[in-house]
Structures are given as structure tokens and as C-alpha cells.
Design a protein around this motif. Sequence first.
Motif, PDB file in Angstrom:
ATOM      1  N   ALA A 198       0.806  -1.221   0.000  1.00 47.70           N
ATOM      2  CA  ALA A 198       0.000   0.000   0.000  1.00 47.70           C
ATOM      3  C   ALA A 198       0.841   1.275   0.000  1.00 47.70           C
ATOM      4  O   ALA A 198       1.769   1.401   0.788  1.00 47.70           O
ATOM      5  N   ALA A 199       0.462   2.211  -0.857  1.00 46.85           N
ATOM      6  CA  ALA A 199       1.102   3.526  -0.851  1.00 46.85           C
ATOM      7  C   ALA A 199       0.577   4.374   0.297  1.00 46.85           C
ATOM      8  O   ALA A 199       1.293   5.203   0.849  1.00 46.85           O
ATOM      9  N   ARG A 200      -0.698   4.141   0.666  1.00 49.37           N
ATOM     10  CA  ARG A 200      -1.301   4.904   1.764  1.00 49.37           C
ATOM     11  C   ARG A 200      -1.960   3.951   2.738  1.00 49.37           C
ATOM     12  O   ARG A 200      -2.401   2.870   2.368  1.00 49.37           O
ATOM     13  N   THR A 201      -2.041   4.386   4.005  1.00 44.12           N
ATOM     14  CA  THR A 201      -2.552   3.536   5.081  1.00 44.12           C
ATOM     15  C   THR A 201      -3.473   4.337   5.993  1.00 44.12           C
ATOM     16  O   THR A 201      -3.203   5.507   6.295  1.00 44.12           O
ATOM     17  N   VAL A 202      -4.549   3.680   6.415  1.00 47.23           N
ATOM     18  CA  VAL A 202      -5.485   4.233   7.399  1.00 47.23           C
ATOM     19  C   VAL A 202      -5.428   3.346   8.636  1.00 47.23           C
ATOM     20  O   VAL A 202      -5.447   2.117   8.523  1.00 47.23           O
ATOM     21  N   VAL A 203      -5.369   3.955   9.812  1.00 45.28           N
ATOM     22  CA  VAL A 203      -5.397   3.208  11.076  1.00 45.28           C
ATOM     23  C   VAL A 203      -6.718   3.497  11.770  1.00 45.28           C
ATOM     24  O   VAL A 203      -7.065   4.654  12.016  1.00 45.28           O
ATOM     25  N   LEU A 204      -7.478   2.435  12.071  1.00 44.62           N
ATOM     26  CA  LEU A 204      -8.746   2.568  12.793  1.00 44.62           C
ATOM     27  C   LEU A 204      -8.558   2.172  14.249  1.00 44.62           C
ATOM     28  O   LEU A 204      -7.800   1.256  14.564  1.00 44.62           O
ATOM     29  N   HIS A 205      -9.286   2.880  15.113  1.00 40.27           N
ATOM     30  CA  HIS A 205      -9.252   2.580  16.555  1.00 40.27           C
ATOM     31  C   HIS A 205     -10.604   2.926  17.141  1.00 40.27           C
ATOM     32  O   HIS A 205     -11.040   4.090  17.069  1.00 40.27           O
ATOM     33  N   ASP A 206     -11.305   1.936  17.694  1.00 41.81           N
ATOM     34  CA  ASP A 206     -12.608   2.149  18.321  1.00 41.81           C
ATOM     35  C   ASP A 206     -13.580   2.878  17.399  1.00 41.81           C
ATOM     36  O   ASP A 206     -14.296   3.795  17.817  1.00 41.81           O
ATOM     37  N   GLY A 207     -13.595   2.481  16.122  1.00 43.76           N
ATOM     38  CA  GLY A 207     -14.558   3.040  15.186  1.00 43.76           C
ATOM     39  C   GLY A 207     -14.220   4.416  14.663  1.00 43.76           C
ATOM     40  O   GLY A 207     -15.078   5.074  14.048  1.00 43.76           O
ATOM     41  N   ARG A 208     -12.992   4.879  14.863  1.00 49.41           N
ATOM     42  CA  ARG A 208     -12.583   6.189  14.370  1.00 49.41           C
ATOM     43  C   ARG A 208     -11.245   6.059  13.640  1.00 49.41           C
ATOM     44  O   ARG A 208     -10.462   5.136  13.898  1.00 49.41           O
ATOM     45  N   VAL A 209     -10.962   7.004  12.760  1.00 45.36           N
ATOM     46  CA  VAL A 209      -9.677   7.036  12.079  1.00 45.36           C
ATOM     47  C   VAL A 209      -8.659   7.673  13.017  1.00 45.36           C
ATOM     48  O   VAL A 209      -8.766   8.856  13.367  1.00 45.36           O
ATOM     49  N   ALA A 210      -7.683   6.894  13.446  1.00 45.97           N
ATOM     50  CA  ALA A 210      -6.653   7.395  14.356  1.00 45.97           C
ATOM     51  C   ALA A 210      -5.561   8.139  13.601  1.00 45.97           C
ATOM     52  O   ALA A 210      -4.967   9.086  14.121  1.00 45.97           O
ATOM     53  N   GLN A 211      -5.268   7.712  12.380  1.00 47.13           N
ATOM     54  CA  GLN A 211      -4.262   8.372  11.550  1.00 47.13           C
ATOM     55  C   GLN A 211      -4.391   7.837  10.133  1.00 47.13           C
ATOM     56  O   GLN A 211      -4.743   6.680   9.916  1.00 47.13           O
ATOM     57  N   GLN A 212      -4.128   8.674   9.152  1.00 47.57           N
ATOM     58  CA  GLN A 212      -4.055   8.232   7.767  1.00 47.57           C
ATOM     59  C   GLN A 212      -3.084   9.103   7.007  1.00 47.57           C
ATOM     60  O   GLN A 212      -2.837  10.256   7.358  1.00 47.57           O
ATOM     61  N   GLY A 213      -2.510   8.539   5.971  1.00 49.61           N
ATOM     62  CA  GLY A 213      -1.517   9.244   5.167  1.00 49.61           C
ATOM     63  C   GLY A 213      -0.707   8.244   4.378  1.00 49.61           C
ATOM     64  O   GLY A 213      -1.117   7.092   4.201  1.00 49.61           O
ATOM     65  N   THR A 214       0.456   8.664   3.901  1.00 46.92           N
ATOM     66  CA  THR A 214       1.307   7.716   3.206  1.00 46.92           C
ATOM     67  C   THR A 214       1.729   6.630   4.186  1.00 46.92           C
ATOM     68  O   THR A 214       1.849   6.868   5.398  1.00 46.92           O
ATOM     69  N   THR A 215       1.944   5.438   3.673  1.00 41.80           N
ATOM     70  CA  THR A 215       2.354   4.335   4.536  1.00 41.80           C
ATOM     71  C   THR A 215       3.669   4.661   5.241  1.00 41.80           C
ATOM     72  O   THR A 215       3.858   4.325   6.408  1.00 41.80           O
ATOM     73  N   ALA A 216       4.562   5.343   4.521  1.00 42.15           N
ATOM     74  CA  ALA A 216       5.844   5.716   5.127  1.00 42.15           C
ATOM     75  C   ALA A 216       5.641   6.626   6.325  1.00 42.15           C
ATOM     76  O   ALA A 216       6.319   6.487   7.353  1.00 42.15           O
ATOM     77  N   ASP A 217       4.701   7.568   6.230  1.00 39.21           N
ATOM     78  CA  ASP A 217       4.452   8.485   7.342  1.00 39.21           C
ATOM     79  C   ASP A 217       3.726   7.795   8.495  1.00 39.21           C
ATOM     80  O   ASP A 217       4.093   7.950   9.662  1.00 39.21           O
ATOM     81  N   VAL A 218       2.674   7.056   8.157  1.00 38.09           N
ATOM     82  CA  VAL A 218       1.841   6.458   9.203  1.00 38.09           C
ATOM     83  C   VAL A 218       2.622   5.424  10.001  1.00 38.09           C
ATOM     84  O   VAL A 218       2.592   5.420  11.236  1.00 38.09           O
ATOM     85  N   LEU A 219       3.315   4.531   9.302  1.00 37.02           N
ATOM     86  CA  LEU A 219       4.054   3.476  10.001  1.00 37.02           C
ATOM     87  C   LEU A 219       5.455   3.924  10.398  1.00 37.02           C
ATOM     88  O   LEU A 219       6.016   3.412  11.363  1.00 37.02           O
ATOM     89  N   GLY A 220       6.016   4.861   9.636  1.00 35.24           N
ATOM     90  CA  GLY A 220       7.362   5.333   9.943  1.00 35.24           C
ATOM     91  C   GLY A 220       7.398   6.371  11.037  1.00 35.24           C
ATOM     92  O   GLY A 220       8.396   6.484  11.760  1.00 35.24           O
ATOM     93  N   HIS A 221       6.309   7.133  11.183  1.00 42.23           N
ATOM     94  CA  HIS A 221       6.267   8.131  12.251  1.00 42.23           C
ATOM     95  C   HIS A 221       4.827   8.321  12.731  1.00 42.23           C
ATOM     96  O   HIS A 221       4.148   9.264  12.332  1.00 42.23           O
ATOM     97  N   PRO A 222       4.348   7.419  13.594  1.00 46.23           N
ATOM     98  CA  PRO A 222       2.973   7.509  14.109  1.00 46.23           C
ATOM     99  C   PRO A 222       2.746   8.784  14.903  1.00 46.23           C
ATOM    100  O   PRO A 222       3.687   9.385  15.424  1.00 46.23           O
TER     101      PRO A 222
END
Length: 355
Positions: A198-222
Motif C-alpha cells: 500500500a502507498a497509503r494507510t489508514v489506522v482505525l481505533h474504536d470506530g474512528r480514524v486514528a491516523q491516515q496518510g502515506t504508509t511511510a508516514d503512518v508506520l514510519g512516524h505515528p
Amino acid sequence: MTLDVDIRARVGAFLLEAAITAHAGEVLAVIGPNGSGKSTLLGAIAGHHSAVDGWIILGGRTLDRSVPPERRRIGLLGQRPMLFPHLSALENVAFGPRAQGMPRGEAHEVAHAQLAEVSLDELAQRRPAELSGGQQQRVALARALAASPDALLLDEPFAALDAQTAGQARRLVSELRDRVGIPIVLVTHDPLDAVVLAARTVVLHDGRVAQQGTTADVLGHPNSSFVAAVAGVNLLAGTADADGILRSHSGLRWAGHGDRLSAGDTGTAVFAPGSVRIRPASAAAEVANAWTGTVSLMEPIPGGIRLFTAEHPEIAVDCPSSSALARGARPGAQLGFSVAHQDVSMRRSSAAVLP
């Protein structure tokens, strides 16, 4: 062909509020723990939930409650292939085109072509019970594509596969992404899937979007300790001193690549547990990216050991079992630790790090 989603979906007592966009020819990864709303999101997009407000737009078509699942032109593939056990692989794949009114002969041609794309045309006459789990999943993928969907939803499609078969399936999805040119939403519990596909990633937590963006940003710098835990990295927050070195709340000093911090800036330092090096405690010094600690907990992980110290329990350290033993890692041992400058990502932040 773009998939735009901004919805509120209720399933029983659970409420999902999420807005995502998946572009043509890309894989959008959706990750998060069990119960975060990942499968609910896919079910709402596919039309399997009735209590959905907001909008779902696919290629300019609005998919509201009046559009049933069979008219949405969306393929959905889950952990289990859900093939018809009494039909051959060929007939399973031909089912979608046949349901759309395609003549039998033409539907079989489409099915043969799709099976060939997943390297299974020679097994076209076999029934699901005669196929391995990985082969069944590939047939299910071919069946989803045979219906010519405008978008494809994958709900943890690798979870039930062994490591080797899952690797083959990831390569297949990668080839599919580049070939079919439709939006693909991939729900997974494994950050590796996002990194690989994936070029981009969304993180869900308790039914809400906790973070989304490029995979490098989301996983590389939460942006939160929760997302850091999902991504499997260490996240330390603090304030920069006069030298631009970040001093975390536990008193450690951090420097690395990324944003350049000025005195008084709040920021975060991120690094992988596997990038930490263990060394004798006597070699530790009051320098950036180095600390000492007393081992308080050791846990097995694939290929090695994860350890934590009493002084800095927020930092996980991963190392091969042989290295841990060679360096005297055991509960109660005092050790030194360090991380190379190039392995630490620095980011300026405008607010405190969220839990």
C-alpha cells in the motif's frame, strides 16, 4: 475510478465513523486491532449493512441504501474463500459473469482467462475440496475479478494462509494492483501487508480514524502511542533543548533524521525495536540515543527476544536470541543500549502525543 467514503455505520451497539479515499490503481491499507471497525467499513461499502449514513461514491456513482450489493460492482474477498463446494473452480469463477447475464460459453472464456491470471487454469475442473487453501483463495480472487468490479475489497485475505502461501498471495495482489487499475482497499492486522502493498494507510481505533496518510508516514512516524503500537515501533515524545536535541519525558536525549528542532519545540522520536544495539552498561554515556537499564521483562518473538527495562519500560528492544545470550541479557542484568542516528526519525509536533 476513485472510491470516496464518508460514513457513519452502526452495527448493533458499535458505531463506525470514517472517511477514506482509494484511487484507481492503488492499494489503500486499513489496519487496526480486532474490534476497531475494519470489517464494518468494508461491509458498509459493499452494501451489507443497512444502518449507514453519509456517502459512498465510486467512479461518480453514489452508492446509497437503494443500491443493493449485487448492483454496486464491488468485489469482496474475505479470510475464507467461500467457494461453492459442488462447483468446479471454473464454474465458481464463471458464476459472477453468468449472474450478470453473460452466455455460458463466454462466461467460461472469462473464467479461464482469470484462472490463468492466478496460474490455476490447469486446475479449472477441480472442486474446492481438491485444492489447497492458497489455491482456493486464488480461485476466490479470480471469481471476484471475473465479475469486472469497479473496486475490490480485501478483508484480511492472507490471515488464514501459511507464511509461504501468504507471500505468494501478496505478490499476486501486487501484480493485480498494477494490472487492473481499480481501487483496492486491503484490511489487515499485519503492518507488513501495508508496507509491501500500500502507498497509503489508514489506522482505525474504536470506530474512528486514528491516523491516515502515506504508509511511510503512518508506520514510519505515528502520531500516537496507539498507532506506534500497531506499527510496532518505539515512540518517544519530549521537548528540544538549546542544541536541538529532543529530551523525552523520561530524561533520555534523541537525535536523528527528519525535522530539525529548535530550542523549546515539542517533538517525537521514532525507531524500530530491532534497530537498538545492546552493549556493556559501562560503555553508556550521557549522549543522544544511548541509555542504560535493568532488564525487567523478556518475551519471545519470532526469531528472537523482546526485552524491556525497569528504568525505561516504554522502549522495546528486539534482538536475536543468540545475540541476547552473548550480551548477557537476562532479568536483572544491567545493560547499555544505543540507536544509530540514521535509524531515528524526528518529527516536530504541535501538540502532545495522544495515548
